[in-house]
Scaffold this motif. Structure first.
Motif, PDB file in Angstrom:
ATOM      1  N   THR A  65       4.066  17.364  -3.271  1.00  0.00           N
ATOM      2  CA  THR A  65       3.532  16.766  -4.484  1.00  0.00           C
ATOM      3  C   THR A  65       2.421  15.781  -4.162  1.00  0.00           C
ATOM      4  OG1 THR A  65       4.153  15.653  -6.540  1.00  0.00           O
ATOM      5  CG2 THR A  65       5.191  14.863  -4.531  1.00  0.00           C
ATOM      6  N   ILE A  66       1.819  15.257  -5.187  1.00  0.00           N
ATOM      7  CA  ILE A  66       0.844  14.176  -5.053  1.00  0.00           C
ATOM      8  C   ILE A  66       1.475  12.938  -5.680  1.00  0.00           C
ATOM      9  CG2 ILE A  66      -1.426  13.325  -5.734  1.00  0.00           C
ATOM     10  CD1 ILE A  66      -2.383  16.229  -5.734  1.00  0.00           C
ATOM     11  N   VAL A  67       1.542  11.865  -4.906  1.00  0.00           N
ATOM     12  CA  VAL A  67       2.159  10.630  -5.384  1.00  0.00           C
ATOM     13  C   VAL A  67       1.050   9.650  -5.735  1.00  0.00           C
ATOM     14  CG1 VAL A  67       3.708   8.735  -4.797  1.00  0.00           C
ATOM     15  CG2 VAL A  67       4.160  11.008  -3.912  1.00  0.00           C
ATOM     16  N   ASN A  68       1.120   9.124  -6.944  1.00  0.00           N
ATOM     17  CA  ASN A  68       0.168   8.083  -7.334  1.00  0.00           C
ATOM     18  C   ASN A  68       0.937   6.797  -7.604  1.00  0.00           C
ATOM     19  OD1 ASN A  68       1.280   8.413  -9.895  1.00  0.00           O
ATOM     20  ND2 ASN A  68      -0.331   9.802 -10.544  1.00  0.00           N
ATOM     21  N   GLY A  69       0.265   5.799  -8.109  1.00  0.00           N
ATOM     22  CA  GLY A  69       0.893   4.501  -8.303  1.00  0.00           C
ATOM     23  C   GLY A  69       1.766   4.381  -9.532  1.00  0.00           C
ATOM     24  N   THR A  70       1.823   5.405 -10.379  1.00  0.00           N
ATOM     25  CA  THR A  70       2.576   5.265 -11.622  1.00  0.00           C
ATOM     26  C   THR A  70       3.975   5.867 -11.576  1.00  0.00           C
ATOM     27  OG1 THR A  70       1.557   7.295 -12.481  1.00  0.00           O
ATOM     28  CG2 THR A  70       0.468   5.211 -13.016  1.00  0.00           C
ATOM     29  N   LEU A 108       3.003   3.661   0.849  1.00  0.00           N
ATOM     30  CA  LEU A 108       4.173   4.496   0.571  1.00  0.00           C
ATOM     31  C   LEU A 108       5.454   3.804   1.008  1.00  0.00           C
ATOM     32  CD1 LEU A 108       2.917   7.994   1.745  1.00  0.00           C
ATOM     33  CD2 LEU A 108       3.277   7.250  -0.595  1.00  0.00           C
ATOM     34  N   VAL A 109       6.474   3.911   0.162  1.00  0.00           N
ATOM     35  CA  VAL A 109       7.810   3.423   0.489  1.00  0.00           C
ATOM     36  C   VAL A 109       8.798   4.519   0.118  1.00  0.00           C
ATOM     37  CG1 VAL A 109       9.576   1.694   0.025  1.00  0.00           C
ATOM     38  CG2 VAL A 109       7.175   1.021   0.105  1.00  0.00           C
ATOM     39  N   LYS A 128       9.151   1.558   4.751  1.00  0.00           N
ATOM     40  CA  LYS A 128       7.718   1.617   4.496  1.00  0.00           C
ATOM     41  C   LYS A 128       7.136   2.666   5.427  1.00  0.00           C
ATOM     42  CE  LYS A 128       3.564  -1.263   4.243  1.00  0.00           C
ATOM     43  NZ  LYS A 128       2.776  -0.163   3.850  1.00  0.00           N
ATOM     44  N   ILE A 129       6.341   3.565   4.875  1.00  0.00           N
ATOM     45  CA  ILE A 129       5.790   4.677   5.645  1.00  0.00           C
ATOM     46  C   ILE A 129       4.423   4.282   6.194  1.00  0.00           C
ATOM     47  CG2 ILE A 129       5.145   7.113   5.594  1.00  0.00           C
ATOM     48  CD1 ILE A 129       8.158   6.498   5.051  1.00  0.00           C
ATOM     49  N   ASP A 130       4.344   4.164   7.525  1.00  0.00           N
ATOM     50  CA  ASP A 130       3.101   3.774   8.189  1.00  0.00           C
ATOM     51  C   ASP A 130       2.454   4.932   8.938  1.00  0.00           C
ATOM     52  OD1 ASP A 130       3.330   1.084   7.370  1.00  0.00           O
ATOM     53  OD2 ASP A 130       4.678   0.656   9.044  1.00  0.00           O
ATOM     54  N   ASP A 131       3.225   5.953   9.253  1.00  0.00           N
ATOM     55  CA  ASP A 131       2.731   7.078  10.043  1.00  0.00           C
ATOM     56  C   ASP A 131       2.487   8.294   9.155  1.00  0.00           C
ATOM     57  OD1 ASP A 131       3.040   5.558  12.387  1.00  0.00           O
ATOM     58  OD2 ASP A 131       5.138   6.171  12.554  1.00  0.00           O
ATOM     59  N   LEU A 159      16.083  11.059  -2.659  1.00  0.00           N
ATOM     60  CA  LEU A 159      14.976  10.479  -1.895  1.00  0.00           C
ATOM     61  C   LEU A 159      13.860  10.213  -2.897  1.00  0.00           C
ATOM     62  CD1 LEU A 159      13.272   9.727   0.591  1.00  0.00           C
ATOM     63  CD2 LEU A 159      12.837  12.173   0.913  1.00  0.00           C
ATOM     64  N   GLU A 160      13.455   8.945  -2.994  1.00  0.00           N
ATOM     65  CA  GLU A 160      12.390   8.550  -3.910  1.00  0.00           C
ATOM     66  C   GLU A 160      11.234   7.997  -3.086  1.00  0.00           C
ATOM     67  OE1 GLU A 160      13.015   6.250  -7.792  1.00  0.00           O
ATOM     68  OE2 GLU A 160      12.317   4.713  -6.367  1.00  0.00           O
ATOM     69  N   VAL A 161      10.027   8.500  -3.350  1.00  0.00           N
ATOM     70  CA  VAL A 161       8.834   8.040  -2.652  1.00  0.00           C
ATOM     71  C   VAL A 161       7.914   7.392  -3.671  1.00  0.00           C
ATOM     72  CG1 VAL A 161       6.888   8.671  -1.192  1.00  0.00           C
ATOM     73  CG2 VAL A 161       9.052   9.889  -0.953  1.00  0.00           C
ATOM     74  N   ARG A 162       7.601   6.128  -3.425  1.00  0.00           N
ATOM     75  CA  ARG A 162       6.697   5.378  -4.310  1.00  0.00           C
ATOM     76  C   ARG A 162       5.414   5.073  -3.558  1.00  0.00           C
ATOM     77  NH1 ARG A 162       8.513   3.215  -8.952  1.00  0.00           N
ATOM     78  NH2 ARG A 162      10.736   3.334  -9.338  1.00  0.00           N
ATOM     79  N   ASN A 163       4.331   4.970  -4.336  1.00  0.00           N
ATOM     80  CA  ASN A 163       3.022   4.663  -3.763  1.00  0.00           C
ATOM     81  C   ASN A 163       2.375   3.576  -4.597  1.00  0.00           C
ATOM     82  OD1 ASN A 163       0.616   4.711  -2.397  1.00  0.00           O
ATOM     83  ND2 ASN A 163      -0.116   6.577  -3.328  1.00  0.00           N
ATOM     84  N   GLY A 164       1.878   2.547  -3.934  1.00  0.00           N
ATOM     85  CA  GLY A 164       1.205   1.466  -4.629  1.00  0.00           C
ATOM     86  C   GLY A 164      -0.297   1.588  -4.580  1.00  0.00           C
ATOM     87  N   GLY A 165      -0.813   2.667  -4.033  1.00  0.00           N
ATOM     88  CA  GLY A 165      -2.257   2.814  -3.868  1.00  0.00           C
ATOM     89  C   GLY A 165      -2.798   4.044  -4.562  1.00  0.00           C
TER      90      GLY A 165
END
Length: 166
Positions: A38-43, A74-75, A90-93, A110-116
């Motif tokens: 998927t594509i994760v956005n900030g919303t 990403l978290v 927090k996903i850094d790699d 599993l929930e993936v959030r993105n603030g950017g």
């Protein structure tokens, strides 16, 4: 010269058997994983759910692969069957693999959030693969490598025997 053909045949057999074992192990591992692309956005966060049972394996694993090299916020968070947070990272790699304890049977999320910005990613959730399956896959990979080494030895042997007979 006939010995080099026999050695080459053995090397080819090792490669063939190794490919079968590696494919079988990899397909057994990937068959257990619930994936989502998927594509994760900030919303809106992206989620994937899977029923996990500690009777099958007391360890769970989530994998995440970011499709581009842009820095993002990403978290990834795992929620247990009763809604409690099991692990958060927090996903850094670009590629992440994280293990967690499966304490009770139920649906894990599993929930993936993105603030950017928008980030395309592939992520999945599963039990930790059985040691036998991982061993099968690893054994197959080593057999492929050994088969190629044997093939190189056969070629070197063939060249040396040809130069001696000439």
């Amino acid at each position: 010269m006939k010995k080099s053909y026999l050695i080459l045949f053995i090397g080819g057999g090792l490669v063939a058997v190794g490919m079968i074992l590696s494919y079988t192990g990899a397909s057994m591992i990937s068959g257990q994983v619930t994936f989502k692309e998927t594509i994760v956005n900030g919303t809106i966060p992206a989620t994937v759910e899977k029923v996990l049972d500690p009777a099958i394996n007391s360890k769970g694993v989530f994998v995440l692969r970011v499709e581009n090299s842009e820095r993002s916020n990403l978290v990834a968070t795992i929620f247990g069957p009763s809604g409690e947070q099991v692990v958060s990272k927090k996903i850094d790699d670009l590629k992440t693999e994280e293990y967690f304890d499966v304490n009770s049977k139920g649906v894990y999320t599993l929930e993936v959030r993105n603030g950017g910005n928008q980030v395309p990613l592939l992520f999945g959730l599963s039990h930790m693969p059985d040691r036998f399956v991982v061993l099968l896959n690893t054994l197959g990979q080593y057999m492929i490598l050994s088969g190629f080494v044997v093939a190189v030895i056969a070629i070197v042997y063939a060249i040396k025997t040809r130069t001696k007979s000439s």
